[in-house]
Design a protein around this motif. Structure first.
Motif, mmCIF file in Angstrom:
data_model
loop_
_atom_site.group_PDB
_atom_site.id
_atom_site.type_symbol
_atom_site.label_atom_id
_atom_site.label_comp_id
_atom_site.label_asym_id
_atom_site.label_seq_id
_atom_site.Cartn_x
_atom_site.Cartn_y
_atom_site.Cartn_z
ATOM 1 N N GLN A 59 -8.311 5.499 -1.818
ATOM 2 C CA GLN A 59 -8.301 5.129 -0.394
ATOM 3 C C GLN A 59 -8.388 6.385 0.482
ATOM 4 O O GLN A 59 -9.073 6.392 1.507
ATOM 5 C CB GLN A 59 -7.025 4.349 -0.074
ATOM 6 C CG GLN A 59 -6.867 3.060 -0.866
ATOM 7 C CD GLN A 59 -7.320 1.814 -0.120
ATOM 8 O OE1 GLN A 59 -7.835 1.883 0.991
ATOM 9 N NE2 GLN A 59 -7.138 0.660 -0.738
ATOM 10 N N SER B 37 -5.748 -6.622 5.815
ATOM 11 C CA SER B 37 -4.935 -5.414 5.974
ATOM 12 C C SER B 37 -4.818 -5.006 7.443
ATOM 13 O O SER B 37 -5.773 -5.122 8.222
ATOM 14 C CB SER B 37 -5.559 -4.259 5.183
ATOM 15 O OG SER B 37 -4.889 -3.044 5.449
ATOM 16 N N ARG B 38 -3.651 -4.521 7.779
ATOM 17 C CA ARG B 38 -3.463 -3.947 9.105
ATOM 18 C C ARG B 38 -4.120 -2.564 9.132
ATOM 19 O O ARG B 38 -4.464 -1.982 8.096
ATOM 20 C CB ARG B 38 -1.976 -3.808 9.425
ATOM 21 C CG ARG B 38 -1.268 -2.770 8.566
ATOM 22 C CD ARG B 38 0.154 -2.541 9.006
ATOM 23 N NE ARG B 38 0.783 -1.464 8.232
ATOM 24 C CZ ARG B 38 1.966 -0.929 8.527
ATOM 25 N NH1 ARG B 38 2.632 -1.355 9.582
ATOM 26 N NH2 ARG B 38 2.466 0.033 7.786
ATOM 27 N N PRO C 1 -8.203 1.061 7.676
ATOM 28 C CA PRO C 1 -7.375 -0.010 7.092
ATOM 29 C C PRO C 1 -6.312 0.600 6.175
ATOM 30 O O PRO C 1 -6.567 1.576 5.470
ATOM 31 C CB PRO C 1 -8.370 -0.839 6.287
ATOM 32 C CG PRO C 1 -9.721 -0.439 6.777
ATOM 33 C CD PRO C 1 -9.598 0.988 7.212
ATOM 34 N N GLU C 2 -5.126 0.013 6.154
ATOM 35 C CA GLU C 2 -4.089 0.497 5.247
ATOM 36 C C GLU C 2 -4.464 0.213 3.801
ATOM 37 O O GLU C 2 -4.215 1.031 2.915
ATOM 38 C CB GLU C 2 -2.743 -0.148 5.569
ATOM 39 C CG GLU C 2 -1.603 0.396 4.713
ATOM 40 C CD GLU C 2 -0.251 -0.087 5.181
ATOM 41 O OE1 GLU C 2 0.682 0.749 5.277
ATOM 42 O OE2 GLU C 2 -0.104 -1.293 5.472
ATOM 43 N N ASN C 3 -5.064 -0.926 3.539
ATOM 44 C CA ASN C 3 -5.479 -1.279 2.184
ATOM 45 C C ASN C 3 -6.850 -1.931 2.261
ATOM 46 O O ASN C 3 -6.979 -3.104 2.630
ATOM 47 C CB ASN C 3 -4.464 -2.223 1.535
ATOM 48 C CG ASN C 3 -4.814 -2.550 0.093
ATOM 49 O OD1 ASN C 3 -5.842 -2.115 -0.428
ATOM 50 N ND2 ASN C 3 -3.955 -3.319 -0.558
ATOM 51 N N ARG C 4 -7.881 -1.171 1.917
ATOM 52 C CA ARG C 4 -9.252 -1.682 2.032
ATOM 53 C C ARG C 4 -9.532 -2.835 1.071
ATOM 54 O O ARG C 4 -10.541 -3.515 1.199
ATOM 55 C CB ARG C 4 -10.248 -0.542 1.799
ATOM 56 C CG ARG C 4 -10.240 0.521 2.901
ATOM 57 C CD ARG C 4 -11.270 1.605 2.632
ATOM 58 N NE ARG C 4 -11.356 2.566 3.723
ATOM 59 C CZ ARG C 4 -10.601 3.648 3.843
ATOM 60 N NH1 ARG C 4 -9.685 3.896 2.917
ATOM 61 N NH2 ARG C 4 -10.754 4.463 4.859
ATOM 62 N N ASP D 136 2.155 -1.555 3.102
ATOM 63 C CA ASP D 136 1.515 -1.986 1.854
ATOM 64 C C ASP D 136 1.288 -0.757 0.984
ATOM 65 O O ASP D 136 0.284 -0.058 1.123
ATOM 66 C CB ASP D 136 0.190 -2.685 2.155
ATOM 67 C CG ASP D 136 -0.446 -3.290 0.899
ATOM 68 O OD1 ASP D 136 0.068 -3.033 -0.210
ATOM 69 O OD2 ASP D 136 -1.463 -3.995 1.036
ATOM 70 N N ASP E 244 -7.632 -5.384 0.782
ATOM 71 C CA ASP E 244 -7.057 -6.582 1.388
ATOM 72 C C ASP E 244 -7.806 -6.881 2.689
ATOM 73 O O ASP E 244 -7.684 -6.126 3.664
ATOM 74 C CB ASP E 244 -5.575 -6.359 1.673
ATOM 75 C CG ASP E 244 -4.908 -7.571 2.297
ATOM 76 O OD1 ASP E 244 -5.605 -8.583 2.548
ATOM 77 O OD2 ASP E 244 -3.687 -7.515 2.545
ATOM 78 N N GLY F 116 -1.998 0.520 -0.856
ATOM 79 C CA GLY F 116 -3.079 1.231 -0.171
ATOM 80 C C GLY F 116 -2.957 2.741 -0.244
ATOM 81 O O GLY F 116 -3.849 3.454 0.242
#
Length: 583
Positions: A180, A61-62, A53-56, A172, A58, A175
């Motif tokens: 991360q 997240s994409r 995930p790009e931002n865990r 984002d 969110d 992230g």
């Protein structure tokens, strides 16, 4: 005027250590290729991507793709932990690091280590997708003397614009933090089927390694950390720069042939004049402004390495003291024209790591005792809010207590990640050892050094090591070229006998294609020199180790060790320098 630091708040991410659970990590697009090695053989390596995930933080997240490389060790015992190499920067490529490491050592090195070797390009870097590199420039004015407050106005505006543009493209930036990235390493461990990892990180790479140990220490077997940057070491202390500068000054003073007995005093005088009245120098028809801040920054930039930087500092300072600012002006013109964002990942990562209030207070307290102030933190600590960078908080920067076996290796001339970093960290790490390498700076640890190679390679292979200090060769400083005005000789002195013992200077020197230089005492007792078949010319001894031609730009300088033995000699003709071999 000394830059007074502006403490800019970043966006605090609440609960940053409560990272949301994610689906089982996945490897995709894997392939096997041949990596050519220095010895001409080839090694099979695996390339692919780790999907995370790009931002865990969110839930919506994409996903992004982290590129990796893995080499397999044929003699690794079952269940052996792989070596994960972590690039520094932030912004360095771990794939490039592994390709260079494995490609240089070949099968012999892989066999000796006895582990798989892995490199993962961190999020936003190298071959990972997306890559957050940028070619946007700050647009700094070369004619304006460096003023950090004015420079920051442009830097912050450009960073804010870039952050907005990336956000609009779907990236984002929240992230892109070391927390991360630490979780990325554990995802890679699970996806690749390992129980534990062996970490190797240098500089920021060590910072990220320690973040990984804090979060996933149960799955870390050991860690080799070169130039350690602890959880609260992102912002540098003025005192650590001053300590190394004093060490350089001491080495320069001991070099009797150099002619720089008081480096700190000379630099201090140069800075005092530039702080009081900035300098303007014309370069190729354009004005370049130089301030004390610019000079401090230029000295700091020379402290990253010994071989290309530190050895030039005395000559650089001497040139400024003589009033010759043109080389610095050219350097600044190029720097201001090319300085820009480079990597949004690097900026956000450092801004997010930040510094504790205690660290910031100590930096402020030390400003007046350090010649370079805190230029080394510019502009890291003043752009976080413009980037919209998250703040990892006090718990991230707190003391790291760990019983994971660690080996710290640090150069005693490392001003960025000094020996004091390692010693402070070791107070809470009972299984840590420290190897100090004398005469080595931040970017040039000689890992191939015969005394050092078996230590770090043995540690990676699982052996125990003990703290110790070893010594690399002392730096050989660049000769100081005096200004023409200083070398002017009154006519009355031309025929006088030398006032120094010039026995070391007299003799024959091989100048290569330029011919043979001979220095001798003439009939009247004065010194003269000739090259090849040229007629002898009068020369004058400036010291026991240096002479100059009367009425020209030629000069001979000897480099002598403490025992009085000539180690090297240089012949100068204007700006041209030739190594002279004394016969």
């Amino acid at each position: 005027m000394m830059w007074s630091r502006r403490l800019c708040a970043t966006v605090l991410v609440l609960g940053v250590f409560g990272v949301l659970a994610t689906a089982e990590p996945t490897l995709v697009d894997t392939r096997i290729e041949q990596l050519q090695t220095r010895d001409g053989s080839g090694i099979e390596v695996e390339y692919g991507f780790l999907v995370v995930p790009e931002n865990r933080l969110d839930p919506k997240s994409r996903d992004i793709r982290l590129a990796y490389i893995r080499t397999r060790s044929g003699n690794a015992p079952a269940g052996a932990s792989p070596l994960v190499m972590i690039a520094g920067g932030p912004g360095g490529s771990s794939i490039d690091l592994v390709e260079g490491f494995v490609g240089g050592g070949g099968e012999r090195l892989i066999s000796m280590i006895g582990r798989d070797v892995i490199g993962i390009d961190q999020r936003g870097v190298g071959r990972s997708e997306p890559n957050l590199e940028s070619d946007v420039l700050f647009g700094l004015d070369p004619s304006a003397p460096g003023d950090p407050e004015q420079m920051l106005l442009k830097m912050r505006a450009v960073c804010a614009q870039q952050a907005q543009a990336m956000g609009e493209s779907g990236i984002d930036l929240r992230g892109y933090t070391s927390v991360q990235s630490a979780d990325d390493f554990d995802d890679a461990r699970r996806a690749m089927g390992y129980e534990k990892l062996v970490l190797w990180g240098g500089s920021y790479g060590s910072h990220l390694a320690m973040a990984t140990i804090r979060r996933h220490g149960a799955h870390i077997e050991r860690a080799l950390l070169t130039g350690p940057e602890g959880p609260d070491h992102t912002l540098k202390l003025p005192s650590q720069m001053q300590t190394v500068l004093e060490r350089i000054a001491d080495l320069a003073k001991r070099d009797k042939g150099l002619g720089m007995p008081d480096l700190l005093g000379t630099l201090g005088s140069v800075l005092e004049r530039a702080d009081a009245e900035p300098i303007s120098v014309e370069v190729d028809g354009e004005a370049v402004g130089i301030s004390g801040f610019d000079i401090r920054r230029a000295v700091f930039h020379r402290m990253y390495t010994v071989r290309d930087g530190i050895v030039t500092i005395p000559a650089f300072v001497a040139r400024l003291a003589d009033g010759d600012f043109e080389p610095l002006a050219r350097e600044l013109m190029k720097e201001r024209e090319e300085e820009g964002v480079w990597s949004m990942m690097a900026m956000v990562m450092d801004a997010a790591s930040g510094a504790s209030e205690a660290r910031r207070a100590r930096i402020e307290q030390e400003l007046d005792q350090a010649l370079l102030g805190d230029v080394m933190n510019f502009p890291t600590d003043s752009i976080g809010d413009a980037l919209g960078a998250p703040d990892l908080g006090a718990s991230y920067r707190g003391v790291l207590e760990s019983d994971v076996p660690m080996l710290f290796i640090v150069g005693d001339l490392d001003a960025m990640t000094p020996v004091s970093n390692a010693k402070a960290l070791m107070e809470h790490m009972p299984n840590a050892q420290l190897v100090v390498v004398e005469h080595v700076a931040h970017n040039d640890l000689p890992l191939g050094m015969p005394e050092l190679f078996p230590i770090w390679s043995g540690f990676i292979a699982g052996k125990s090591v003990q703290s110790k200090t070893i010594s690399a060769p002392a730096p050989s400083f660049e000769p100081i070229v005096k200004a023409k005005a200083d070398r002017a000789t009154p006519v009355a002195d031309v025929a006088s006998a030398p006032e120094f013992d010039v026995s070391l200077l007299i003799g024959r020197y091989d100048l290569g294609r330029a011919g043979t230089l001979e220095v001798r005492t003439g009939a009247s007792g004065v010194l003269e020199a000739s090259i090849g078949d040229e007629a002898p010319q009068r020369v004058r001894a400036v010291s026991e180790h240096e002479l100059e031609w009367i009425g020209s730009d030629q000069r001979l300088e000897l480099r002598v060790d403490r025992g009085g033995t000539v180690k090297r000699a240089f012949y100068f003709n204007g700006s041209r320098r030739i190594i002279a071999q004394k016969r």
